[in-house]
Write a protein that holds these residues in place. Structure first.
Motif, mmCIF file in Angstrom:
data_model
loop_
_atom_site.group_PDB
_atom_site.id
_atom_site.type_symbol
_atom_site.label_atom_id
_atom_site.label_comp_id
_atom_site.label_asym_id
_atom_site.label_seq_id
_atom_site.Cartn_x
_atom_site.Cartn_y
_atom_site.Cartn_z
ATOM 1 N N LEU B 13 0.830 -1.190 0.000
ATOM 2 C CA LEU B 13 0.000 0.000 0.000
ATOM 3 C C LEU B 13 0.873 1.251 0.000
ATOM 4 O O LEU B 13 2.070 1.185 0.296
ATOM 5 C CB LEU B 13 -0.917 0.017 1.227
ATOM 6 C CG LEU B 13 -1.962 -1.100 1.310
ATOM 7 C CD1 LEU B 13 -2.581 -1.139 2.706
ATOM 8 C CD2 LEU B 13 -3.047 -0.902 0.260
ATOM 9 N N SER B 14 0.250 2.377 -0.287
ATOM 10 C CA SER B 14 0.954 3.656 -0.278
ATOM 11 C C SER B 14 0.602 4.425 0.992
ATOM 12 O O SER B 14 -0.476 4.221 1.569
ATOM 13 C CB SER B 14 0.545 4.484 -1.500
ATOM 14 O OG SER B 14 0.868 3.808 -2.695
ATOM 15 N N ARG B 18 -5.666 3.060 3.370
ATOM 16 C CA ARG B 18 -6.247 2.300 4.476
ATOM 17 C C ARG B 18 -5.746 0.855 4.399
ATOM 18 O O ARG B 18 -5.736 0.255 3.325
ATOM 19 C CB ARG B 18 -7.761 2.330 4.368
ATOM 20 C CG ARG B 18 -8.534 1.611 5.443
ATOM 21 C CD ARG B 18 -10.031 1.684 5.091
ATOM 22 N NE ARG B 18 -10.897 1.184 6.142
ATOM 23 C CZ ARG B 18 -11.403 1.930 7.104
ATOM 24 N NH1 ARG B 18 -11.118 3.218 7.171
ATOM 25 N NH2 ARG B 18 -12.197 1.396 8.013
ATOM 26 N N ALA B 19 -5.352 0.298 5.542
ATOM 27 C CA ALA B 19 -4.896 -1.091 5.604
ATOM 28 C C ALA B 19 -5.878 -1.906 6.427
ATOM 29 O O ALA B 19 -6.282 -1.490 7.519
ATOM 30 C CB ALA B 19 -3.503 -1.166 6.227
ATOM 31 N N THR B 20 -6.248 -3.063 5.893
ATOM 32 C CA THR B 20 -7.151 -3.963 6.596
ATOM 33 C C THR B 20 -6.503 -5.342 6.682
ATOM 34 O O THR B 20 -6.247 -5.981 5.665
ATOM 35 C CB THR B 20 -8.509 -4.064 5.879
ATOM 36 O OG1 THR B 20 -9.073 -2.750 5.758
ATOM 37 C CG2 THR B 20 -9.459 -4.955 6.657
ATOM 38 N N LEU B 21 -6.219 -5.778 7.905
ATOM 39 C CA LEU B 21 -5.531 -7.046 8.156
ATOM 40 C C LEU B 21 -6.508 -7.986 8.858
ATOM 41 O O LEU B 21 -7.234 -7.580 9.761
ATOM 42 C CB LEU B 21 -4.301 -6.823 9.047
ATOM 43 C CG LEU B 21 -3.077 -6.140 8.446
ATOM 44 C CD1 LEU B 21 -3.341 -4.679 8.094
ATOM 45 C CD2 LEU B 21 -1.908 -6.252 9.409
ATOM 46 N N SER B 68 -14.952 -10.622 16.804
ATOM 47 C CA SER B 68 -15.261 -11.475 17.947
ATOM 48 C C SER B 68 -15.392 -12.898 17.454
ATOM 49 O O SER B 68 -15.449 -13.140 16.235
ATOM 50 C CB SER B 68 -16.554 -11.023 18.639
ATOM 51 O OG SER B 68 -17.657 -11.169 17.754
ATOM 52 N N GLY B 69 -15.416 -13.830 18.405
ATOM 53 C CA GLY B 69 -15.570 -15.222 18.009
ATOM 54 C C GLY B 69 -14.322 -15.774 17.351
ATOM 55 O O GLY B 69 -13.339 -16.058 18.024
ATOM 56 N N THR B 70 -14.357 -15.911 16.043
ATOM 57 C CA THR B 70 -13.208 -16.452 15.329
ATOM 58 C C THR B 70 -12.625 -15.492 14.294
ATOM 59 O O THR B 70 -11.580 -15.788 13.715
ATOM 60 C CB THR B 70 -13.589 -17.753 14.598
ATOM 61 O OG1 THR B 70 -14.633 -17.469 13.645
ATOM 62 C CG2 THR B 70 -14.056 -18.822 15.576
ATOM 63 N N ASP B 71 -13.259 -14.362 14.057
ATOM 64 C CA ASP B 71 -12.803 -13.450 13.002
ATOM 65 C C ASP B 71 -12.507 -12.057 13.556
ATOM 66 O O ASP B 71 -13.389 -11.415 14.144
ATOM 67 C CB ASP B 71 -13.847 -13.355 11.882
ATOM 68 C CG ASP B 71 -13.939 -14.649 11.091
ATOM 69 O OD1 ASP B 71 -14.994 -15.303 11.162
ATOM 70 O OD2 ASP B 71 -12.941 -15.010 10.452
ATOM 71 N N PHE B 72 -11.290 -11.616 13.323
ATOM 72 C CA PHE B 72 -10.814 -10.360 13.876
ATOM 73 C C PHE B 72 -10.110 -9.551 12.797
ATOM 74 O O PHE B 72 -9.538 -10.115 11.852
ATOM 75 C CB PHE B 72 -9.860 -10.620 15.046
ATOM 76 C CG PHE B 72 -10.510 -11.386 16.162
ATOM 77 C CD1 PHE B 72 -10.527 -12.775 16.155
ATOM 78 C CD2 PHE B 72 -11.135 -10.727 17.205
ATOM 79 C CE1 PHE B 72 -11.146 -13.487 17.164
ATOM 80 C CE2 PHE B 72 -11.762 -11.429 18.225
ATOM 81 C CZ PHE B 72 -11.768 -12.810 18.198
ATOM 82 N N THR B 73 -10.143 -8.218 12.962
ATOM 83 C CA THR B 73 -9.562 -7.321 11.965
ATOM 84 C C THR B 73 -8.793 -6.203 12.650
ATOM 85 O O THR B 73 -9.245 -5.650 13.657
ATOM 86 C CB THR B 73 -10.674 -6.703 11.087
ATOM 87 O OG1 THR B 73 -11.392 -7.749 10.422
ATOM 88 C CG2 THR B 73 -10.079 -5.763 10.041
ATOM 89 N N LEU B 74 -7.628 -5.889 12.098
ATOM 90 C CA LEU B 74 -6.871 -4.697 12.475
ATOM 91 C C LEU B 74 -6.958 -3.734 11.296
ATOM 92 O O LEU B 74 -6.645 -4.117 10.163
ATOM 93 C CB LEU B 74 -5.413 -5.022 12.772
ATOM 94 C CG LEU B 74 -4.495 -3.818 13.033
ATOM 95 C CD1 LEU B 74 -4.852 -3.152 14.361
ATOM 96 C CD2 LEU B 74 -3.025 -4.234 13.033
ATOM 97 N N THR B 75 -7.371 -2.511 11.565
ATOM 98 C CA THR B 75 -7.468 -1.497 10.522
ATOM 99 C C THR B 75 -6.551 -0.334 10.861
ATOM 100 O O THR B 75 -6.540 0.144 11.999
ATOM 101 C CB THR B 75 -8.916 -0.991 10.381
ATOM 102 O OG1 THR B 75 -9.782 -2.088 10.080
ATOM 103 C CG2 THR B 75 -9.019 0.058 9.277
ATOM 104 N N ILE B 76 -5.783 0.093 9.881
ATOM 105 C CA ILE B 76 -4.987 1.320 9.997
ATOM 106 C C ILE B 76 -5.634 2.295 9.023
ATOM 107 O O ILE B 76 -5.606 2.079 7.804
ATOM 108 C CB ILE B 76 -3.512 1.083 9.647
ATOM 109 C CG1 ILE B 76 -2.967 -0.128 10.410
ATOM 110 C CG2 ILE B 76 -2.679 2.327 9.989
ATOM 111 C CD1 ILE B 76 -1.572 -0.572 9.974
ATOM 112 N N SER B 77 -6.240 3.348 9.535
ATOM 113 C CA SER B 77 -7.115 4.186 8.707
ATOM 114 C C SER B 77 -6.357 4.931 7.619
ATOM 115 O O SER B 77 -6.828 5.019 6.488
ATOM 116 C CB SER B 77 -7.880 5.175 9.591
ATOM 117 O OG SER B 77 -6.967 5.979 10.325
ATOM 118 N N ARG B 78 -5.196 5.482 7.961
ATOM 119 C CA ARG B 78 -4.373 6.187 6.975
ATOM 120 C C ARG B 78 -2.920 5.879 7.302
ATOM 121 O O ARG B 78 -2.397 6.298 8.340
ATOM 122 C CB ARG B 78 -4.601 7.700 7.047
ATOM 123 C CG ARG B 78 -5.971 8.169 6.616
ATOM 124 C CD ARG B 78 -6.123 9.669 6.875
ATOM 125 N NE ARG B 78 -5.747 10.042 8.224
ATOM 126 C CZ ARG B 78 -6.533 9.900 9.276
ATOM 127 N NH1 ARG B 78 -7.737 9.372 9.146
ATOM 128 N NH2 ARG B 78 -6.117 10.265 10.476
#
Lengths: 119, 109
Positions: B13-14, B18-21, B68-78
């Motif tokens: 990404l540049s 936005r980064a979505t992990l 929650s549960g089994t699915d999780f996300t880390l987001t870096i907005s900019r």
């Protein structure tokens, strides 16, 4: 300021033993669980072992169970990892890390000490 | 044993994007005992997020966690230049074992 300083790493032959240490400062060492996490060269993080605040409870990853022993000296604010029967696959940087308890994340980490197992 | 699978392995990404992990657990995590760490080359990991969505002390608000549960996300907005690093998810304390995902590298495009 929390500081964790590992020492004792080095080169050891397969089958050999090594003890690494972690000197802690900047917090009440005896009130916190402590852990060891390792990272093989170019690889990800692998949890190795954990110990409760008083030292009465210890936990190990299956990969090291029976070979490694975690301990702590709360009077000297120091954490230890005794490693026996070392294998090439134990080669890694060993980080100590602080945790509030046994079901909490690791909030401070040391820079690590490199253990190389090779003939 | 709980296995954590992170995706993608690499995210190109540049700055400013936005980064979505993603982090998926092989079993439901009780009480969202899921953390995210950032590791820069040659440095110790740094705790970013705990309890799936709580920022650790001093972490900028462009970092956010969800799931929650089994699915999780880390987001870096900019993305800032200093955010290019490897990110690990971790489950802590389940059955007194601690597990990390294999990591996602966020690299400059």
């Amino acid at each position: 300021e929390v500081q964790l300083l590992e020492s004792g790493g080095g080169l050891v032959q397969p089958g050999g033993s090594l003890r690494v240490s972690c000197a802690a400062s900047g917090f009440t060492f005896s009130s916190y669980a402590m852990t060891w996490v390792r990272q093989a060269p170019g690889k990800g993080l692998e949890w190795v072992s954990a110990i409760s605040d008083g030292g009465g409870n210890t936990y190990y990853a299956d990969s090291v169970k029976g070979r490694f022993t975690i301990s702590r000296d709360n009077s000297k604010n120091t954490l230890f990892l005794q490693m026996n029967s070392l294998r090439a696959e134990d080669t890694a940087v060993y980080h100590c890390a602080k945790a509030k308890g046994l079901v909490t994340p690791f909030d401070y980490w040391g820079q690590g000490t490199l253990v190389t197992v090779s003939s | 044993e709980i296995v954590l699978t992170q995706s993608p392995a690499t995210l190109s990404l540049s700055p400013g994007e936005r980064a979505t992990l993603s982090c998926r657990a092989s079993q439901r995590l009780s009480s969202s005992y899921l953390a995210w760490y950032q590791q820069k080359f040659g440095q110790a990991p740094r705790l970013l997020i705990y309890g799936a969505s709580n920022r650790a002390t001093g972490i900028p608000d462009r970092f956010s966690g969800s799931g929650s549960g089994t699915d999780f996300t880390l987001t870096i907005s900019r993305l800032e230049p200093e955010d290019f690093a490897v990110y690990y998810c971790q489950q802590y304390g389940s059955s007194r074992t601690w597990t990390f995902g294999q990591g996602t590298k966020v690299e400059i495009k």
